[in-house]
Design an enzyme around this catalytic site. Structure first.
Site, PDB file in Angstrom:
ATOM      1  N   ARG A   1      -2.329  -1.659  -3.900  1.00 21.28           N
ATOM      2  CA  ARG A   1      -3.252  -0.525  -4.017  1.00 21.28           C
ATOM      3  C   ARG A   1      -2.991   0.207  -5.332  1.00 21.28           C
ATOM      4  O   ARG A   1      -1.855   0.533  -5.655  1.00 21.28           O
ATOM      5  CB  ARG A   1      -3.040   0.432  -2.840  1.00 21.28           C
ATOM      6  CG  ARG A   1      -3.850   1.709  -2.898  1.00 21.28           C
ATOM      7  CD  ARG A   1      -3.589   2.530  -1.643  1.00 21.28           C
ATOM      8  NE  ARG A   1      -4.192   3.852  -1.704  1.00 21.28           N
ATOM      9  CZ  ARG A   1      -3.530   4.994  -1.579  1.00 21.28           C
ATOM     10  NH1 ARG A   1      -2.217   4.985  -1.415  1.00 21.28           N
ATOM     11  NH2 ARG A   1      -4.157   6.134  -1.618  1.00 21.28           N
TER      12      ARG A   1
ATOM     13  N   HIS B   1      -8.885   7.445  -2.116  1.00 21.58           N
ATOM     14  CA  HIS B   1      -8.929   7.092  -0.692  1.00 21.58           C
ATOM     15  C   HIS B   1     -10.106   6.154  -0.401  1.00 21.58           C
ATOM     16  O   HIS B   1     -10.605   6.098   0.729  1.00 21.58           O
ATOM     17  CB  HIS B   1      -9.013   8.339   0.191  1.00 21.58           C
ATOM     18  CG  HIS B   1      -7.727   9.095   0.271  1.00 21.58           C
ATOM     19  ND1 HIS B   1      -7.663  10.472   0.372  1.00 21.58           N
ATOM     20  CD2 HIS B   1      -6.439   8.669   0.261  1.00 21.58           C
ATOM     21  CE1 HIS B   1      -6.402  10.851   0.418  1.00 21.58           C
ATOM     22  NE2 HIS B   1      -5.634   9.773   0.345  1.00 21.58           N
TER      23      HIS B   1
ATOM     24  N   GLU C   1      -6.258   0.062   5.918  1.00 24.53           N
ATOM     25  CA  GLU C   1      -6.388  -0.154   4.477  1.00 24.53           C
ATOM     26  C   GLU C   1      -5.835  -1.513   4.066  1.00 24.53           C
ATOM     27  O   GLU C   1      -6.369  -2.162   3.152  1.00 24.53           O
ATOM     28  CB  GLU C   1      -5.649   0.949   3.716  1.00 24.53           C
ATOM     29  CG  GLU C   1      -6.264   2.329   3.868  1.00 24.53           C
ATOM     30  CD  GLU C   1      -5.402   3.409   3.239  1.00 24.53           C
ATOM     31  OE1 GLU C   1      -5.968   4.307   2.595  1.00 24.53           O
ATOM     32  OE2 GLU C   1      -4.163   3.358   3.384  1.00 24.53           O
TER      33      GLU C   1
ATOM     34  N   ASN D   1       0.861  -1.183   0.000  1.00 27.97           N
ATOM     35  CA  ASN D   1       0.000   0.000   0.000  1.00 27.97           C
ATOM     36  C   ASN D   1       0.898   1.234   0.000  1.00 27.97           C
ATOM     37  O   ASN D   1       1.307   1.731   1.044  1.00 27.97           O
ATOM     38  CB  ASN D   1      -0.908  -0.037   1.231  1.00 27.97           C
ATOM     39  CG  ASN D   1      -1.784   1.189   1.361  1.00 27.97           C
ATOM     40  OD1 ASN D   1      -1.814   2.049   0.489  1.00 27.97           O
ATOM     41  ND2 ASN D   1      -2.491   1.279   2.464  1.00 27.97           N
TER      42      ASN D   1
ATOM     43  N   ARG E   1       0.943  18.874  -3.257  1.00 30.10           N
ATOM     44  CA  ARG E   1      -0.021  19.011  -4.358  1.00 30.10           C
ATOM     45  C   ARG E   1      -0.835  20.291  -4.168  1.00 30.10           C
ATOM     46  O   ARG E   1      -1.230  20.639  -3.066  1.00 30.10           O
ATOM     47  CB  ARG E   1      -0.969  17.816  -4.404  1.00 30.10           C
ATOM     48  CG  ARG E   1      -0.285  16.493  -4.641  1.00 30.10           C
ATOM     49  CD  ARG E   1      -1.291  15.369  -4.658  1.00 30.10           C
ATOM     50  NE  ARG E   1      -0.734  14.151  -4.100  1.00 30.10           N
ATOM     51  CZ  ARG E   1      -1.460  13.123  -3.677  1.00 30.10           C
ATOM     52  NH1 ARG E   1      -2.777  13.170  -3.766  1.00 30.10           N
ATOM     53  NH2 ARG E   1      -0.871  12.064  -3.160  1.00 30.10           N
TER      54      ARG E   1
END
Length: 385
Positions: free
Chosen positions: A86, A175, A375, A9, A234
């Site tokens: 992922r 997400h 996750e 991940n 970002r």
């Protein structure tokens, strides 16, 4: 011997790895890049916190495998039967879990011609995994699947619809694996899933998602993970006209412009020296304070907008590395939302650290929760489905 399953991940400034067997997580590692390269590694019941070199951070898969081999949780790497990875890529093809086969690689290579920043890292990662684990079956687990049924009013941009449909320029959202984890864990904490929930996934990459009865109604990330909140490096939301002007004024081609918006902007761009929120929170420099204030402002702005979209708010959730760990950011956000009736219990907030916990005071009509998402467990479940 039970089959072993590896979970990979990778985030924008982190990597999370797990080893599973017999539906149980045998080992877990969380690597982070900041002012230093750090890791927390759990091997069975033993937990180790360490600082690693850049060379080790650049070879995380090998570092993790070396650790589990040394702990005898693997006898040989050939015991790993399958790998779940992922996948964060735009496109309808990548909006579902897929075996990483020739067709997957072809789609990834096609994407790389026009959108290299999303695909090149994944291509290199897959090549590295195949080199180290040539016999393992690889599956790409979609990080955008959770938003696959986003309402059309939230899905489409204001472009000619024929172009959006032909080129698949939609708001895919990301997400999703984190959000799926929240929707599993939140009802266990509260006794039920609230009807109107806003989830703040705050990390190096950050997003806000509005859920109606556990389903995605709108989300701040769009075609790419560039849209929405101010992030570590970002830009987040920006006027398209400003992008055109910026490119012309600085003489940036598309590739350089892409790197500028993804890797030189956000907290890093505003502060002009650091993408690490912890560093900025501890600074008295005006640009650093501006970066933090802008980060909080965008979060509050989206929560307000999504409360309107939902027609009210029952529960506000914080998750992701910053959301789970930073009591300061949680407090600053909630302080600006008092008009919604949100009341944070300061003692609970300061004590909460990466664990599932309710944070609201007794007078708050809106539930406030920290959820430590898993996750990797979600990726493993998808891999085994």
């Amino acid at each position: 011997m039970a089959k072993k399953y590896l979970i990979i991940n990778s985030g924008s400034a982190s990597g999370k790895y797990s080893l599973y067997a017999n539906e149980k997580e045998l080992a877990y590692a969380h690597y982070e890049a900041g002012e230093q390269f750090v890791a927390q590694i759990r091997l069975g019941n033993q937990v180790e916190n360490l600082t690693i070199s850049k060379a080790e951070f650049d070879a995380l898969l090998q570092h993790f495998l070396n650790k589990v081999l040394a702990a005898n949780l693997l006898r040989t790497i050939e015991e790993i039967a399958a790998v779940g990875i992922r996948v964060v890529c735009p496109g309808i093809f990548f909006q579902r879990d897929r075996l990483i086969d020739h067709d997957f690689i072809e789609h990834l290579n096609t994407l790389a011609k026009n959108d290299p920043i999303h695909s090149q890292g994944l291509i290199l990662s897959i090549e590295n995994i195949k080199k180290i684990l040539p016999a393992a079956q690889l599956t790409g687990v979609s990080d955008s699947y959770f938003h696959a049924k986003l309402p059309k009013t939230a899905k489409y941009y204001g472009l000619p619809k024929s172009d959006s449909d032909a080129l698949e320029i939609f708001r895919f959202g990301y997400h999703g694996l984190s959000l799926e984890s929240v929707t599993e864990k939140l009802p266990r904490l509260l006794g039920q899933m609230p009807e109107k929930t806003i989830i703040c996934h705050l990390g190096s990459g950050a997003s806000i998602t509005a859920l109606k009865n556990g389903k995605s109604l709108d989300t701040s990330m769009g075609f790419s993970p560039l849209e929405g909140l101010l992030m570590s490096s970002r830009v987040g939301d920006i006027d398209a006209g400003a992008i055109i002007y910026l490119g012309r004024q600085k003489g940036l081609d598309w590739e350089k412009l892409e790197r500028y918006l993804y890797q030189q902007s956000g907290l890093l761009g505003l502060s002009d020296h650091s993408s690490d929120l912890r560093v900025l929170l501890g600074s008295e420099k005006s640009n650093d304070q501006l970066a933090v204030e802008a980060f909080v402002y965008r979060i509050v702005k989206y929560i307000g907008a999504y409360t309107a979209v939902l027609g009210g708010l029952d529960c506000l959730v914080f998750t992701g590395t910053i959301g789970e760990r930073s009591s300061i950011i949680r407090a600053r956000v909630c302080d600006k939302l008092k008009f919604l009736g949100i009341a944070l219990d300061q003692a609970k907030n300061e004590a909460a650290l990466a664990q599932d916990q309710s944070l609201e005071s007794g007078s708050s009509p809106v539930k406030i929760a920290v959820i430590a998402v898993d996750e990797n467990a979600i990726i493993f479940r998808h891999l085994r489905a």
